[in-house]
Design an enzyme around this catalytic site. Structure first.
Site, short mmCIF file in Angstrom:
data_model
loop_
_atom_site.label_atom_id
_atom_site.label_comp_id
_atom_site.label_asym_id
_atom_site.label_seq_id
_atom_site.Cartn_x
_atom_site.Cartn_y
_atom_site.Cartn_z
N VAL A 278 0.84 -1.20 0.00
CA VAL A 278 0.00 0.00 0.00
C VAL A 278 0.88 1.25 0.00
CG1 VAL A 278 -1.74 1.30 1.28
CG2 VAL A 278 -1.88 -1.19 1.15
N GLU A 283 -1.68 5.92 -4.00
CA GLU A 283 -3.15 5.86 -4.05
C GLU A 283 -3.77 7.20 -4.41
OE1 GLU A 283 -1.40 4.56 -1.64
OE2 GLU A 283 -2.20 2.65 -0.95
N ASP A 325 -8.55 26.42 -38.48
CA ASP A 325 -9.30 27.14 -39.49
C ASP A 325 -8.78 28.58 -39.53
OD1 ASP A 325 -11.21 27.74 -41.37
OD2 ASP A 325 -12.80 28.09 -39.92
N ASP A 689 1.79 12.10 2.45
CA ASP A 689 1.92 12.14 0.98
C ASP A 689 0.79 12.93 0.35
OD1 ASP A 689 4.11 10.56 1.25
OD2 ASP A 689 3.24 8.76 0.34
#
Length: 849
Positions: A278, A283, A325, A689
């Protein structure tokens, strides 16, 4: 067989087995059985369930599902629920985007006219447009939407608006004459009408030549189902996910095996290995990407760029080609007089003619009518000619409207006791109509006309004729014996900011390609003015040129061609596809139905918000609310900023995760106890984190971001030395944490205190690392330290939370920590400072001049 525009009206009638009196009921029944209904069929759509399940096929999502399972096993149910919430949110966003993206065909179907007026059995009949068959004789009137493609067999001053289909902004005058040229694009087939276009003036009869999916509109609908394009970020994340999953499995097996070898309890090592898995997984990455894209979309909306599909925000930063264009995007979509030359002594009369010889309507919102005539009237009024005074001085008597055969327009006015005819028209036709006195001047005016036309200007010549008595009949016979009045040159000028925007594209390594419905000469001149090409560029390609090229020849010229003129929707699509085959990331702008296939095929489709059709907007990833090319350049800058910030997050989180892994792996080798528990790893992964990582997505752009070339198509997320940075920073974090544990062992602290100190060190070092990674190249103090205020909020918040779980008794029980003395926190602070200095020193060494 020749195409229908190359056949005479009689030959078309004969080929389709019909007659000028229409089809019989018996014939219609057989044809309906043969050709089917005159409708646009819809390609087979995915079911909603299939779209939803497809969102879980991504490897990163599967890894996250595994992480949620691990969290449940480890007893961290809250963390598992957070991870699952991230998975569900991302799946729903992807589902919504994919489901809504398939609405383009439905909007095309809404363009189908419901009823049509046709001749059958020699009688006019109103019927449902779906019942039309090839060979039906259509009756068209002003305001009608053309129900099927058809060859004109009779016209009366017919004008059709085909901008949505061909890109031609002006109404097109139609005729019934045979056209001999080969491979003409629809915009040049002047004896044809096309399904979905509008009859803006006049009336006509046309024989139906194609219905349903065989029409030009149907062919476009058939091109609106290319394979779903992956964004550059999605491609890179797919590779990253596969690589990371392999690394995580290997690390988990090694840690588990090492723990068993040292005699640690098997279940404890199993939980530690799973927790480490993990910890190794970012994550928060899907959430960070979603937030980064959403924030970017909000910033871009303030700059007049509306994002319909979030991944398009980052895709802009990868663009290597912008196919655009001309009219309204690069130019102001408003004709202006650029050059004027009056016959000696007739300047005032010329201005009066410019104001009076037109079919302009004056409304509260401004002038209404043909852009060329609006430009003439504007110029005259800006130079002091008053509308009411001019009408009083030259009251109108009669008018001869413009047509494509005469190529002139005339207005007759009473002037005192005499009558004056003002005539304007194409130079060739006007010079043919001069009186003997004016003919010696023809060479001089022809030279000036060629010079102006070579600059891409639209040139008109104005003349006049005086009558002592009013003409008995006002017909085109009176448009002879003219005296020269003046010559006017007009152009749709570039937007003021465009030249700088295109220059920025060149600096950023992005090639700008103009694809326009205009004539080649005009397109080349405008491209040179804007800096897309040099003044001597002669590589312009037309639709007819492309038709003559073999596939391998087309592949050879597409990367060197900067201007295309008079191209078909299919050719636009092929241009985009060929560039993509050559490894380019293509942005495509457009506003009409004819642009929809190429908008959908492009890596990022950009529709015009003001002039764009609903079909083009639904096919696009981004809509320009101001129809301005410069807005695209601003969006490219934003896209690059977002990608940089996502890479900064990856550098931050993977370096931290590597530090966690190496710390747990190396500590037993030095004889230390397990430095952190599963709960510590999960806390760091989701809080330490997560918060600063989210703050990184709001980091301002690097000051040299538009001086860098586009990212190479094959570049992965770790290019530019990012992998080395991750490895170096991860090692520094490991040294810092193991040094603190070594000091704690030397001071005689118990295992829980050691783990608390290592846990806190890892948290604080990562926060210091968050400040360092704000820039890949520049130091912490070389840019505004407080430019990203949210970063400081998250740092203060995370430090406060960390101290709470260390010193608050109730939280100590949950997080398995213990209070540590002040000198221990001082050692933690010193380790943090030294590690930040090392990473900053490495950055300076890497980017030294």
């Amino acid at each position: 067989m020749n195409t229908y525009y190359q056949l005479s009206t009689g030959d078309v009638i004969k080929h389709l087995n019909t007659s000028f009196t229409g089809l019989s009921d018996e014939t219609v029944a057989a044809l309906q059985k043969k050709y089917g209904a005159n409708v646009l069929t819809q390609t087979k759509q995915k079911s909603r369930l299939a779209i939803l399940l497809g969102q879980f096929a991504d490897i990163m999502i599967l890894i996250l599902i595994g992480a949620a399972v691990v969290s449940f096993i480890a007893g961290e149910h809250i963390d598992a629920c957070v991870i699952l919430a991230i998975i569900i949110a991302n799946a729903w966003m992807g589902y919504s985007q994919e489901y809504n993206a398939e609405k383009s065909i439905l909007l095309l179907q809404q363009m189908d006219p419901r009823y049509a007026l046709v001749i059958r059995n020699n009688n006019p009949v109103k019927l449902v447009a779906a019942e039309l068959v090839p060979g039906d004789i259509m009756l068209l009137n002003a305001g009608d939407i053309v129900p099927a493609d058809g060859r004109l067999i009779a016209v009366h001053s017919l004008l059709t608006a085909e901008a949505s289909l061909t890109g031609e902004s002006n109404a097109v005058e139609k005729h019934t004459n045979t056209i001999a040229h080969q491979n003409l694009v629809p915009g040049d087939q002047l004896n044809m009408v096309f399904k979905g276009t509008l009859v803006s003036a006049g009336s006509a009869k046309a024989v139906v030549t194609a219905i349903g999916m065989d029409t030009e509109l149907g062919k476009i609908a058939g091109m609106l189902s290319p394979a779903t394009q992956q964004t550059p970020l999605q491609k890179r994340l797919a590779v990253f996910s596969k690589q990371l999953s392999v690394v995580v499995i290997i690390i988990c097996l090694l840690v588990f095996a090492l723990g068993l070898w040292r005699g640690e309890p098997a279940f404890q090592m199993f939980l530690t290995a799973l927790s480490l898995a993990v910890a190794a997984l970012p994550e928060a990455l899907p959430a960070v990407i979603t937030i980064a894209l959403a924030q970017g979309a909000r910033r871009m909306a303030k700059q007049k760029a509306l994002i319909r599909k979030l991944p398009a925000v980052e895709t802009l930063g990868s663009v290597t080609y912008i196919c655009t264009d001309k009219t309204g995007t690069l130019t102001q979509n408003s004709m202006q007089v650029e050059n004027l030359y009056a016959a000696p002594g007739l300047e005032d009369l010329l201005l009066h003619a410019m104001l009076l010889n037109n079919e302009i309507s004056f409304a509260a919102g401004g002038l209404l009518g043909d852009p060329t005539e609006k430009a003439l009237v504007d110029y005259a009024m800006q130079h002091g000619i008053l509308r009411e005074a001019a009408r009083n001085q030259f009251p109108g008597v009669a008018k001869l409207p413009f047509d494509s055969e005469r190529m002139k327009m005339s207005t007759l006015h009473k002037h005192g006791n005499r009558w004056i005819l003002f005539v304007k028209g194409a130079p060739v036709k006007m010079l043919e109509s001069l009186d003997e006195k004016s003919k010696p001047q023809i060479p001089e005016w022809q030279t000036k006309n060629r010079q102006w036309a070579a600059d891409g200007l639209r040139v008109l010549i104005l003349g006049y004729r005086i009558f002592d008595q009013p003409p008995a009949v006002v017909t085109n016979e009176i448009e002879t014996g003219l005296e020269l009045l003046g010559m006017v040159a007009m152009i749709d000028p570039p937007r003021p900011e465009i030249i700088d925007a295109i220059s920025q594209c060149k600096t950023a390594g992005i090639r700008t390609v103009m694809i326009t419905g205009d004539q080649p000469l005009t397109a080349a001149a405008i491209a040179a003015r804007m800096g897309i090409t040099g003044a001597t560029y002669d590589g312009i390609k037309t639709g007819a040129d492309l038709n003559d090229l073999a596939p391998e020849e087309f592949a050879g010229i597409v990367k060197s061609t900067l201007v295309y003129a008079r191209v078909s929707p299919k050719q636009k699509l092929h241009i985009v596809q060929q560039l993509q085959k050559l490894g380019e990331f293509v942005a495509m702008t457009g506003d009409g139905v004819n642009d929809a296939p190429s908008l959908k095929q492009a890596d990022i489709g950009i529709a015009m918000g003001i002039t764009g059709t609903d079909v083009s907007k639904e096919s696009a990833d981004m809509i320009l609310l101001d129809d301005n090319f410069a807005t695209i350049v601003n969006a490219v800058r934003e896209g690059r900023r977002i990608y940089d910030n996502i890479r900064k997050f990856i550098l931050y989180v993977l370096a931290c995760n590597l530090g966690e892994i190496l710390t747990i792996f190396m500590a037993p080798l030095f004889g230390f106890s397990i430095p952190m528990l599963p709960i510590h790893l999960l806390w760091i992964n989701l809080v330490t984190d997560g918060f600063p990582g989210l703050a990184l997505v709001g980091e301002p752009a690097e000051k040299n971001i538009m001086q860098k070339p586009p990212r190479p198509p094959g570049e992965n997320l770790f290019a530019g030395g990012l992998a080395v940075n991750i490895l170096f920073t991860g090692v520094i974090i490991t040294i810092a944490t193991l040094s603190v544990q070594w000091w704690a062992v030397r001071q005689g602290y118990d295992v829980k205190a050691q783990q608390t100190m290592v846990f806190t060190t890892l948290c604080f070092v990562q926060l210091g690392n968050a400040l360092s990674v704000r820039s890949f190249q520049f130091g912490v103090f070389s840019r505004s330290l407080f430019a990203n205020q949210f970063m400081w909020v998250t740092i203060v918040l995370t430090v406060a939370l960390q101290l709470l779980i260390v010193f608050v008794p109730g939280l100590q029980t949950v997080f398995k920590t213990t209070a540590v003395p002040g000198n221990a926190l001082g050692v933690v602070g010193l380790a943090t400072l030294v590690s930040v200095m090392c990473t900053e020193g490495f950055k300076r060494l890497k980017f030294r001049p």
